[in-house]
Design a protein around this motif. Structure first.
Motif, PDB file in Angstrom:
ATOM      1  N   THR A 235      17.753   0.645   1.649  1.00  0.00           N
ATOM      2  CA  THR A 235      17.631  -0.140   2.885  1.00  0.00           C
ATOM      3  C   THR A 235      16.673   0.530   3.859  1.00  0.00           C
ATOM      4  O   THR A 235      15.803  -0.127   4.449  1.00  0.00           O
ATOM      5  CB  THR A 235      19.012  -0.304   3.539  1.00  0.00           C
ATOM      6  OG1 THR A 235      19.883  -0.898   2.599  1.00  0.00           O
ATOM      7  CG2 THR A 235      18.926  -1.162   4.776  1.00  0.00           C
ATOM      8  N   LEU A 236      16.821   1.834   4.014  1.00  0.00           N
ATOM      9  CA  LEU A 236      15.929   2.578   4.910  1.00  0.00           C
ATOM     10  C   LEU A 236      14.478   2.491   4.428  1.00  0.00           C
ATOM     11  O   LEU A 236      13.553   2.263   5.214  1.00  0.00           O
ATOM     12  CB  LEU A 236      16.379   4.031   4.993  1.00  0.00           C
ATOM     13  CG  LEU A 236      15.613   4.907   5.967  1.00  0.00           C
ATOM     14  CD1 LEU A 236      15.912   4.458   7.394  1.00  0.00           C
ATOM     15  CD2 LEU A 236      15.983   6.365   5.780  1.00  0.00           C
ATOM     16  N   GLY A 237      14.284   2.649   3.128  1.00  0.00           N
ATOM     17  CA  GLY A 237      12.936   2.578   2.568  1.00  0.00           C
ATOM     18  C   GLY A 237      12.306   1.219   2.778  1.00  0.00           C
ATOM     19  O   GLY A 237      11.152   1.108   3.205  1.00  0.00           O
ATOM     20  N   SER A 238      13.051   0.159   2.511  1.00  0.00           N
ATOM     21  CA  SER A 238      12.482  -1.179   2.682  1.00  0.00           C
ATOM     22  C   SER A 238      12.245  -1.482   4.153  1.00  0.00           C
ATOM     23  O   SER A 238      11.275  -2.156   4.505  1.00  0.00           O
ATOM     24  CB  SER A 238      13.375  -2.233   2.037  1.00  0.00           C
ATOM     25  OG  SER A 238      14.589  -2.331   2.732  1.00  0.00           O
ATOM     26  N   ALA A 239      13.112  -0.971   5.041  1.00  0.00           N
ATOM     27  CA  ALA A 239      12.900  -1.181   6.477  1.00  0.00           C
ATOM     28  C   ALA A 239      11.630  -0.466   6.922  1.00  0.00           C
ATOM     29  O   ALA A 239      10.829  -1.020   7.689  1.00  0.00           O
ATOM     30  CB  ALA A 239      14.099  -0.685   7.269  1.00  0.00           C
ATOM     31  N   LEU A 240      11.418   0.766   6.444  1.00  0.00           N
ATOM     32  CA  LEU A 240      10.191   1.493   6.786  1.00  0.00           C
ATOM     33  C   LEU A 240       8.970   0.744   6.267  1.00  0.00           C
ATOM     34  O   LEU A 240       7.953   0.628   6.943  1.00  0.00           O
ATOM     35  CB  LEU A 240      10.217   2.898   6.175  1.00  0.00           C
ATOM     36  CG  LEU A 240      11.019   3.962   6.896  1.00  0.00           C
ATOM     37  CD1 LEU A 240      11.029   5.245   6.075  1.00  0.00           C
ATOM     38  CD2 LEU A 240      10.424   4.229   8.262  1.00  0.00           C
TER      39      LEU A 240
END
Ligand SMILES: [Zn+2]
Length: 80
Positions: free
Chosen positions: A20-25
């Motif tokens: 989730t963090l990666g896709s948000a970034l």
């Protein structure tokens, strides 16, 4: 057995959080936008130009017209 299941749950939760963090970034930050633009540019540069008459040419072989348009070198020779 119960401890193993709880550990597995933690591993899955951490994996989801990282994803989730990666896709948000990647999707929501200026950094991600810049990275995607660079990736698209590289993909476009790597792709070959396809002339309907003469076939494919690498991007380096193309002739850039004063208008900014690119044509295949053989078409350019024929018109010039
Ligand atoms: Zn051509």
């Amino acid at each position: 057995m119960r401890v193993i299941l709880i550990d597995l749950l933690y591993i899955v939760a951490i994996g989801l959080a990282v994803a989730t963090l990666g896709s948000a970034l990647w999707l929501r930050t200026p950094w991600g936008l810049r990275r995607r633009q660079v990736q698209n540019r590289r993909r476009a540069e790597r792709s070959e130009f396809r002339c309907a008459v003469h076939g494919t040419f690498p991007q380096e072989a193309l002739v850039r017209l004063p208008t900014g348009e690119r044509v295949c070198p053989r078409c350019y020779e024929e018109t010039a």
